[in-house]
Design a protein around this motif. Structure first.
Motif, short mmCIF file in Angstrom:
data_model
loop_
_atom_site.label_atom_id
_atom_site.label_comp_id
_atom_site.label_asym_id
_atom_site.label_seq_id
_atom_site.Cartn_x
_atom_site.Cartn_y
_atom_site.Cartn_z
N VAL A 44 0.84 -1.32 0.01
CA VAL A 44 0.10 0.08 -0.06
C VAL A 44 0.91 1.21 -0.13
O VAL A 44 0.53 2.29 -0.61
CB VAL A 44 -1.03 0.09 1.24
N ALA A 205 -13.02 1.70 5.02
CA ALA A 205 -11.89 2.18 4.24
C ALA A 205 -12.18 2.62 2.70
O ALA A 205 -11.67 3.47 2.33
CB ALA A 205 -10.83 1.30 4.43
N GLY A 206 -13.07 1.59 2.16
CA GLY A 206 -13.64 1.83 0.79
C GLY A 206 -14.14 2.97 0.40
O GLY A 206 -13.81 3.66 -0.51
N LYS A 209 -12.00 5.96 0.79
CA LYS A 209 -11.21 6.12 -0.59
C LYS A 209 -11.97 6.69 -1.71
O LYS A 209 -11.61 7.72 -2.40
CB LYS A 209 -10.53 4.75 -0.70
N VAL A 210 -13.14 6.18 -1.78
CA VAL A 210 -14.10 6.63 -2.75
C VAL A 210 -14.33 8.12 -2.85
O VAL A 210 -14.44 8.89 -3.83
CB VAL A 210 -15.26 5.62 -3.07
N ASP A 215 -6.35 8.90 0.78
CA ASP A 215 -5.75 8.40 -0.56
C ASP A 215 -4.85 7.16 -0.55
O ASP A 215 -4.13 6.76 -1.47
CB ASP A 215 -5.02 9.62 -1.05
N VAL A 216 -4.96 6.54 0.82
CA VAL A 216 -4.36 5.44 0.96
C VAL A 216 -5.42 4.20 0.88
O VAL A 216 -6.34 4.30 1.14
CB VAL A 216 -3.72 5.37 2.34
N ASP A 217 -4.76 3.15 0.11
CA ASP A 217 -5.89 1.68 -0.30
C ASP A 217 -5.92 0.94 0.87
O ASP A 217 -5.26 0.06 1.03
CB ASP A 217 -5.21 1.39 -1.52
N LEU A 219 -8.22 -0.61 1.87
CA LEU A 219 -9.15 -1.75 1.67
C LEU A 219 -8.38 -2.89 1.37
O LEU A 219 -8.89 -3.98 1.77
CB LEU A 219 -10.01 -1.04 0.23
N GLY A 220 -7.46 -2.61 0.58
CA GLY A 220 -6.71 -4.05 0.36
C GLY A 220 -5.92 -4.65 1.62
O GLY A 220 -5.86 -5.98 1.60
#
Length: 291
Positions: A44, A205-206, A209-210, A215-217, A219-220
């Protein structure tokens, strides 16, 4: 009262090697899942040092660690040592109890002590022939397969053998099943709550981000944590074991209640054989679920 040292060398060797295989398998599985989660988390971020992405390099190292661990699991097969060792240990234990307290086919009226000992050793040889010798490394204790303690119990009167069998076999096994059932039920609930929390965190988190809040992913990372947790739960099978152990405990309670009914050696031999079949049945189901 038979001590651990009074049991055959075959049982002690299989028991020790099974526990060692279990520890190695679970430790390697933890290590592998941890490495995969770390790889996902490191992927990430970006940490540039002299033009090189250190975080990406660390992620690659984590993936390589997971691959090496997988190779170890496939090559050494500690899970098979665990399962097969436990199968041998439980088979040897049930035969030992039949011999000690006079259960069929080694009942006091069915066969003499010498013939029963010969039958016990024959069954041990059959068990040993089904597994690799490397999985039965001796534990360093006494090498006897028919110990003095086993013979001493066999020579006791029926009432004394009955009391020993009830206390040391049925009651101990019932208590073990009860304790393990409760422990696995608590772990099942704990992991269910933890995985639900991770999934909700992933949703948050998703959305963040949306909507551009972050701006950090993440979700992964949450997905990797949830997948790792799910894999661990499937390895441990807490819910399945909680139910299976609870059923086995209740069945043993019924067996304990009926233990006073046999009054002759022949009746007692049949009772012990049925009781040992019930104990072995749970382990057979456990082993089948892990193979």
């Amino acid at each position: 009262m038979p001590a651990y040292e009074d049991f055959p060398a075959l049982f002690r060797a299989a028991d020790a090697n099974s526990l060692k295989g279990q520890r190695r398998y679970l430790l390697a599985t933890k290590f592998q899942l941890g490495a995969l989660v770390a790889a996902a988390a490191l992927g990430v971020f970006s940490w540039q040092v002299n033009g090189a992405d250190v975080a990406a390099a660390a992620s690659v190292v984590a993936f390589c660690t997971a691959v090496v661990t997988e190779v170890y699991l496939l090559k050494e097969r500690p899970d098979r040592i665990w399962y097969e060792g436990r199968a041998v240990a439980e088979s040897a234990k049930t035969l030992t109890w039949r011999y000690m307290v006079g259960g069929s086919p080694m009942g006091s009226e069915e066969t003499s002590s010498d013939a029963a000992a010969d039958l016990l050793l024959t069954r041990f040889v059959e068990i040993e022939s089904d597994v690799e010798a490397a999985w039965l490394v001796p534990d360093g204790g006494a090498p006897e397969q028919v110990t003095t303690g086993m013979t001493r119990v066999r020579q006791l009167p029926l009432d004394e053998r009955r009391a020993i069998y009830l206390r040391e076999r049925i009651e101990n096994q019932r208590e073990w099943y009860g304790t393990k059932s409760r422990w696995n039920e608590r772990r099942s609930t704990m992991w269910a709550l933890a995985l639900t929390a991770l999934e909700l965190l992933g949703v948050c988190a998703g959305v963040a981000k949306v909507t551009g809040v972050i701006d950090v992913d993440l979700l992964g990372v949450c997905a990797a944590l949830a997948a790792g947790g799910t894999a661990w739960v499937q390895t441990k099978q807490h819910k399945t074991l909680a139910v299976a152990y609870a059923v086995a405990r209740h069945e043993l309670a019924t067996i304990a209640f009926r233990a006073q009914q046999p009054v002759t050696e022949a009746e007692w031999a049949t009772f012990v054989a049925n009781a040992e079949d019930a104990v072995s049945r749970e382990h057979t189901l456990w082993r089948a679920s892990h193979m």
